[in-house]
Write a protein that holds these residues in place. Structure first.
Motif, PDB file in Angstrom:
ATOM      1  N   THR A 104      40.576 -48.477  -9.282  1.00 25.39           N
ATOM      2  CA  THR A 104      39.715 -49.349  -9.643  1.00 25.39           C
ATOM      3  C   THR A 104      38.824 -49.737  -8.413  1.00 25.39           C
ATOM      4  O   THR A 104      39.208 -49.492  -7.176  1.00 25.39           O
ATOM      5  N   GLU A 105      37.626 -50.233  -8.504  1.00 26.07           N
ATOM      6  CA  GLU A 105      36.645 -50.799  -7.541  1.00 26.07           C
ATOM      7  C   GLU A 105      37.650 -51.914  -6.555  1.00 26.07           C
ATOM      8  O   GLU A 105      37.453 -51.607  -5.345  1.00 26.07           O
ATOM      9  N   GLU A 106      38.314 -52.700  -7.266  1.00 29.74           N
ATOM     10  CA  GLU A 106      39.077 -53.585  -6.473  1.00 29.74           C
ATOM     11  C   GLU A 106      39.954 -53.090  -5.464  1.00 29.74           C
ATOM     12  O   GLU A 106      40.437 -53.409  -4.095  1.00 29.74           O
ATOM     13  N   GLU A 107      40.749 -52.046  -6.078  1.00 31.03           N
ATOM     14  CA  GLU A 107      41.857 -51.311  -5.115  1.00 31.03           C
ATOM     15  C   GLU A 107      41.145 -50.631  -4.217  1.00 31.03           C
ATOM     16  O   GLU A 107      41.892 -50.432  -3.051  1.00 31.03           O
ATOM     17  N   ILE A 108      40.024 -49.842  -4.367  1.00 31.07           N
ATOM     18  CA  ILE A 108      39.307 -49.067  -3.410  1.00 31.07           C
ATOM     19  C   ILE A 108      39.051 -50.203  -2.360  1.00 31.07           C
ATOM     20  O   ILE A 108      39.230 -49.610  -1.004  1.00 31.07           O
ATOM     21  N   PHE A 109      38.421 -51.347  -2.478  1.00 32.04           N
ATOM     22  CA  PHE A 109      37.828 -52.158  -1.507  1.00 32.04           C
ATOM     23  C   PHE A 109      38.982 -52.599  -0.636  1.00 32.04           C
ATOM     24  O   PHE A 109      38.787 -52.987   0.364  1.00 32.04           O
ATOM     25  N   ALA A 110      40.197 -52.947  -1.427  1.00 31.47           N
ATOM     26  CA  ALA A 110      41.302 -53.548  -0.718  1.00 31.47           C
ATOM     27  C   ALA A 110      41.940 -52.654   0.216  1.00 31.47           C
ATOM     28  O   ALA A 110      42.497 -52.849   1.301  1.00 31.47           O
ATOM     29  N   ASP A 111      41.449 -51.255   0.058  1.00 35.99           N
ATOM     30  CA  ASP A 111      41.983 -50.232   1.091  1.00 35.99           C
ATOM     31  C   ASP A 111      41.055 -50.325   2.360  1.00 35.99           C
ATOM     32  O   ASP A 111      41.607 -49.633   3.304  1.00 35.99           O
ATOM     33  N   PHE A 112      40.098 -50.717   2.337  1.00 36.49           N
ATOM     34  CA  PHE A 112      39.018 -50.616   3.587  1.00 36.49           C
ATOM     35  C   PHE A 112      39.960 -51.828   4.505  1.00 36.49           C
ATOM     36  O   PHE A 112      40.628 -52.582   4.167  1.00 36.49           O
TER      37      PHE A 112
END
Length: 321
Positions: free
Chosen positions: A147-155
């Motif tokens: 998800t976008e949230e998961e991708i952003f959280a990996d930043f």
């Protein structure tokens, strides 16, 4: 097994290359390069059936005959058609193919060979055994299945802060079809780093190759002034971050990151599964890419030169030779 040279009008070969190869082995991409430099090769198995292919870019520098990659092309396009066989037979066949390619270059009259393989090629022993120097480079790849949230959280926390602050400060990011603007921002980046820009080839990519169905670009603006750009191409399930630009005279710490974040989000919205940063061995660029939380993937280059050139290169390009 054998290797044969082919041209862009070989219909059977390119129907397979475009099915099993990457975007860099499509006719539209390769058509940007002159046939006097681009050489395309077909690999035939023991039954004389097409098994795969690769290409290189032939350049004559004074009296030196060199085989490199085409400008802005990250690897030699190597692909193999999948075979239904056991894992041991698969590995043996792949090793046989790479041995064939290594022998192919050893038998050619050349001054210098420097070619990268796609990231799925991890068995480089045949090149090592044939006295090529194998050098690892690296790229980062983000899975867009999350998800976008998961991708952003990996930043990294710093990258997330930069993006949030940029948006709070009024940075706006919009998709653009203005490739002249993208070009200008890319030129500023190359100029700032004192890097040579092949403007002719870059213009071909932005103005001839680029179509709405195979690429997209985003520009970040601050106080209505364009400050950063990201240009990506895509094919099947993968997006490639091919070019970026930044105007340091109107800099904002989060502009470039915002631009890339929008490019990643857009790639995901298109149903693509991977976002490939195409890597960099420049420390500050590598660190910037790393902060986006992608998976670190090695990409191998095999190099070889005639003895006197290799001796010289050991002094000026020690990390390559």
């Amino acid at each position: 097994m054998k290797i044969e040279k082919v041209t862009l009008d070989h219909q059977e070969f390119f129907s397979l290359a475009e099915k099993y190869g990457s975007v860099f082995f499509t006719r539209r991409w390769l058509a940007m390069y002159p046939s006097s430099c681009l050489e395309i090769f077909m690999i035939l198995d023991d039954n004389n059936q097409i098994a795969g292919g690769f290409f290189h870019y032939k350049i004559n520098l004074l009296f030196l005959r060199c085989f490199f990659l085409p400008p802005y092309t990250p690897h030699n396009g190597f692909f193999l058609i999948p075979r239904k066989e056991s894992i041991t037979k698969k590995y043996s066949f792949e090793k046989k193919v790479h041995t064939l390619i290594a022998d192919f270059y050893r038998q050619k009259r050349f001054s210098l060979v420097s070619l990268a393989l796609p990231d799925f090629c991890t068995d480089t022993q045949p090149y090592y055994w044939n006295n090529f120097k194998v050098i690892p480079h690296y790229t980062y790849v983000i899975s867009l299945k999350k998800t976008e949230e998961e991708i952003f959280a990996d930043f990294s926390s710093g990258r997330r802060y930069d993006i949030r602050k940029a948006l709070k400060d009024g940075i706006t990011v919009n998709q653009t079809k203005d490739m002249t603007l993208v070009m200008e921002l890319v030129k500023k980046t190359f100029s700032r780093r004192n890097k040579k820009l092949n403007e002719f080839r870059l213009t071909k990519i932005l103005n001839e190759y680029s179509l709405p169905e195979n690429s997209f670009a985003f520009v970040a603006s601050w106080k209505e002034v364009p400050v950063a750009a990201a240009f990506c191409i895509h094919y099947r399930n993968r997006a490639y971050y091919l070019l970026g630009g930044y105007d340091s005279s109107h800099k904002h710490a989060g502009a470039g990151a915002c631009c890339l974040w929008e490019a990643i989000r857009h790639a995901r919205s298109l149903g693509l599964e991977y976002f490939d940063f195409e890597g960099s061995m420049i420390p500050e660029v590598e660190a910037f890419f790393r902060d986006f939380g992608g998976k670190l993937i090695p990409v191998y280059t095999f190099n070889r030169a005639v003895v006197w050139i290799e001796i010289i290169l050991k002094f000026i390009r020690r990390n390559t030779f």
